[in-house]
Design an enzyme around this catalytic site. Structure first.
Site, PDB file in Angstrom:
ATOM      1  N   ASP A 213      -1.810  -6.587  -6.235  1.00 33.56           N
ATOM      2  CA  ASP A 213      -1.212  -6.809  -4.908  1.00 33.56           C
ATOM      3  C   ASP A 213      -2.027  -7.837  -4.128  1.00 33.56           C
ATOM      4  O   ASP A 213      -2.806  -7.488  -3.247  1.00 33.56           O
ATOM      5  CB  ASP A 213      -1.159  -5.457  -4.176  1.00 33.56           C
ATOM      6  CG  ASP A 213      -0.484  -5.545  -2.822  1.00 33.56           C
ATOM      7  OD1 ASP A 213       0.333  -6.459  -2.616  1.00 33.56           O
ATOM      8  OD2 ASP A 213      -0.784  -4.685  -1.967  1.00 33.56           O
TER       9      ASP A 213
ATOM     10  N   LYS B 167      -0.556 -10.560  -2.566  1.00 34.20           N
ATOM     11  CA  LYS B 167       0.283 -11.066  -1.450  1.00 34.20           C
ATOM     12  C   LYS B 167       0.109 -12.563  -1.224  1.00 34.20           C
ATOM     13  O   LYS B 167      -0.360 -13.014  -0.180  1.00 34.20           O
ATOM     14  CB  LYS B 167      -0.014 -10.305  -0.162  1.00 34.20           C
ATOM     15  CG  LYS B 167       0.257  -8.811  -0.232  1.00 34.20           C
ATOM     16  CD  LYS B 167       0.143  -8.193   1.151  1.00 34.20           C
ATOM     17  CE  LYS B 167       0.377  -6.719   1.151  1.00 34.20           C
ATOM     18  NZ  LYS B 167      -0.669  -5.935   0.518  1.00 34.20           N
TER      19      LYS B 167
ATOM     20  N   ARG C 134      -4.550   6.378   0.714  1.00 33.34           N
ATOM     21  CA  ARG C 134      -5.441   7.361   1.335  1.00 33.34           C
ATOM     22  C   ARG C 134      -5.065   8.825   1.112  1.00 33.34           C
ATOM     23  O   ARG C 134      -5.963   9.640   0.871  1.00 33.34           O
ATOM     24  CB  ARG C 134      -5.592   7.027   2.839  1.00 33.34           C
ATOM     25  CG  ARG C 134      -6.473   5.820   3.072  1.00 33.34           C
ATOM     26  CD  ARG C 134      -6.322   5.220   4.446  1.00 33.34           C
ATOM     27  NE  ARG C 134      -5.059   4.489   4.575  1.00 33.34           N
ATOM     28  CZ  ARG C 134      -4.733   3.736   5.627  1.00 33.34           C
ATOM     29  NH1 ARG C 134      -5.584   3.629   6.654  1.00 33.34           N
ATOM     30  NH2 ARG C 134      -3.584   3.095   5.668  1.00 33.34           N
TER      31      ARG C 134
ATOM     32  N   LYS D 172      -2.499   0.335  -8.314  1.00 31.53           N
ATOM     33  CA  LYS D 172      -2.414  -0.858  -7.478  1.00 31.53           C
ATOM     34  C   LYS D 172      -3.817  -1.386  -7.187  1.00 31.53           C
ATOM     35  O   LYS D 172      -4.663  -0.701  -6.614  1.00 31.53           O
ATOM     36  CB  LYS D 172      -1.720  -0.543  -6.160  1.00 31.53           C
ATOM     37  CG  LYS D 172      -1.447  -1.798  -5.336  1.00 31.53           C
ATOM     38  CD  LYS D 172      -0.778  -1.467  -4.014  1.00 31.53           C
ATOM     39  CE  LYS D 172      -1.758  -1.284  -2.899  1.00 31.53           C
ATOM     40  NZ  LYS D 172      -2.324  -2.509  -2.338  1.00 31.53           N
TER      41      LYS D 172
ATOM     42  N   THR E 174       4.226  -2.583   6.458  1.00 27.76           N
ATOM     43  CA  THR E 174       4.511  -1.240   6.993  1.00 27.76           C
ATOM     44  C   THR E 174       3.610  -0.883   8.182  1.00 27.76           C
ATOM     45  O   THR E 174       3.828   0.131   8.838  1.00 27.76           O
ATOM     46  CB  THR E 174       4.364  -0.183   5.883  1.00 27.76           C
ATOM     47  OG1 THR E 174       3.203  -0.483   5.104  1.00 27.76           O
ATOM     48  CG2 THR E 174       5.576  -0.158   4.985  1.00 27.76           C
TER      49      THR E 174
ATOM     50  N   ASP F  98       1.264 -19.379   0.643  1.00 28.59           N
ATOM     51  CA  ASP F  98       0.669 -20.715   0.682  1.00 28.59           C
ATOM     52  C   ASP F  98       1.778 -21.744   0.468  1.00 28.59           C
ATOM     53  O   ASP F  98       2.963 -21.385   0.436  1.00 28.59           O
ATOM     54  CB  ASP F  98      -0.431 -20.829  -0.399  1.00 28.59           C
ATOM     55  CG  ASP F  98      -1.596 -21.693   0.080  1.00 28.59           C
ATOM     56  OD1 ASP F  98      -1.331 -22.827   0.530  1.00 28.59           O
ATOM     57  OD2 ASP F  98      -2.750 -21.238   0.010  1.00 28.59           O
TER      58      ASP F  98
HETATM   59  O1  C5P Z   1      -3.698   4.211   2.251  1.00 30.70           O
HETATM   60  P1  C5P Z   1      -2.225   3.856   2.261  1.00 30.70           P
HETATM   61  O2  C5P Z   1      -1.375   4.835   1.506  1.00 30.70           O
HETATM   62  O3  C5P Z   1      -1.716   3.558   3.639  1.00 30.70           O
HETATM   63  O4  C5P Z   1      -2.213   2.502   1.417  1.00 30.70           O
HETATM   64  C1  C5P Z   1      -1.082   1.694   1.283  1.00 30.70           C
HETATM   65  C2  C5P Z   1      -1.424   0.578   0.360  1.00 30.70           C
HETATM   66  O5  C5P Z   1      -0.269  -0.256   0.240  1.00 30.70           O
HETATM   67  C3  C5P Z   1      -2.570  -0.323   0.833  1.00 30.70           C
HETATM   68  O6  C5P Z   1      -3.282  -0.736  -0.315  1.00 30.70           O
HETATM   69  C4  C5P Z   1      -1.867  -1.494   1.476  1.00 30.70           C
HETATM   70  O7  C5P Z   1      -2.593  -2.708   1.332  1.00 30.70           O
HETATM   71  C5  C5P Z   1      -0.576  -1.585   0.663  1.00 30.70           C
HETATM   72  N1  C5P Z   1       0.567  -2.175   1.356  1.00 30.70           N
HETATM   73  C6  C5P Z   1       1.073  -1.681   2.540  1.00 30.70           C
HETATM   74  N2  C5P Z   1       2.145  -2.282   3.145  1.00 30.70           N
HETATM   75  C7  C5P Z   1       2.722  -3.366   2.600  1.00 30.70           C
HETATM   76  C8  C5P Z   1       2.233  -3.868   1.396  1.00 30.70           C
HETATM   77  C9  C5P Z   1       1.154  -3.234   0.791  1.00 30.70           C
HETATM   78  O8  C5P Z   1       0.562  -0.681   3.029  1.00 30.70           O
HETATM   79  N3  C5P Z   1       3.770  -3.898   3.166  1.00 30.70           N
END
Ligand code: C5P
Length: 231
Positions: free
Chosen positions: A59, A61, A208, A30, A118, A64
């Site tokens: 990603d 997002k 992470r 991603k 999330t 617009d």
């Molecule tokens: O580090 P972590 O596992 O929390 O990363 C989640 C990834 O998913 C991040 O890159 C974040 O931008 C992306 N994301 C998210 N929630 C969403 C859409 C994308 O956490 N609804």
């Protein structure tokens, strides 16, 4: 269920070093705003140079007016990526415009509509949308599916309801996965691998817990093994 590894590190080199470690795994990668703003299209080529089989989830997002979203997807379609995101709250017009523009593209990317981030809990979501998360996510999914969007980005807490309401082909992609009880950080609606399986998630996104681990390769191996055993 497929694993998407979020490349959210502070430099292209760190992300590519991570990918070198993961080159033999059948993963999606991603690329988010941080990487794409900084490293651009060259970064996508560098990913494919490590392993052409890596699938790329861009990603960005989109959110617009319909014409700008359409123009943006025309450009994104030239990047040869496998999956992209837009915001469901951009509305029916924007989502429809994106899907219309992709009709003339050979091998178009999957388009996933972001529903409730999330990082929202019920209270912070209500402040913006004046509705509870499960019912608004379902509403987003109804609009997105009616204009041909391929699926919804949501948490595992909403994924099962979407899979039960819409066709199995309407996909769910769930971030905020903490595979083995890692810290949640800024995420509020987190889930583990078993939750993701029970929620029938098609794609899980893990950032992470992988890239901050002392041994990311070990974590990815363990995630894939666990997914294979239970999913
Ligand atoms: O580090 P972590 O596992 O929390 O990363 C989640 C990834 O998913 C991040 O890159 C974040 O931008 C992306 N994301 C998210 N929630 C969403 C859409 C994308 O956490 N609804």
């Amino acid at each position: 269920m497929k694993l998407c590894v979020a490349l959210d590190l502070a430099s292209a080199k760190e992300n590519l070093d991570l990918l070198e470690l993961l080159r033999d795994y059948g993963i999606w990668v991603k690329v988010g705003l941080r990487s794409f703003i900084r490293d651009g299209q060259a970064f996508l080529h560098a990913i494919k140079a490590i392993n052409p089989a890596f699938k790329i989830f861009l990603d960005l997002k989109l959110y617009d007016i319909p014409n700008t979203m359409g123009d943006s997807i025309d450009e994104i379609a030239k990047l040869d990526v496998d999956m992209v995101t837009l915001h469901a709250s951009s509305g029916r017009g924007g989502m429809r415009e994106v899907m219309e523009r992709l009709k003339v593209i050979e091998n178009p990317p999957l388009v996933m509509a972001v529903s409730a981030l999330t990082s929202f809990d019920e209270e912070s979501f209500f402040e913006i949308y004046h509705r509870d998360i499960p019912s608004q996510v379902l509403e987003f999914a109804k609009i997105a599916s009616s204009v041909g969007v391929n699926g919804i980005v949501c948490s595992c807490l909403e994924s099962l309801q979407i899979k039960q309401t819409f066709s199995r082909d309407f996909l769910t992609l769930t971030p905020a996965i903490r595979p083995f009880g890692e810290g949640s950080g800024d995420q509020k609606r987190i889930a583990n691998l078993q939750d993701a399986k029970e929620a029938m998630s098609d794609f899980i996104v893990v950032g992470r817990p992988i890239y901050k681990a002392a041994n990311p390769q070990e974590v990815v191996k363990k995630i894939l093994e666990t997914m294979e055993l239970s999913c």
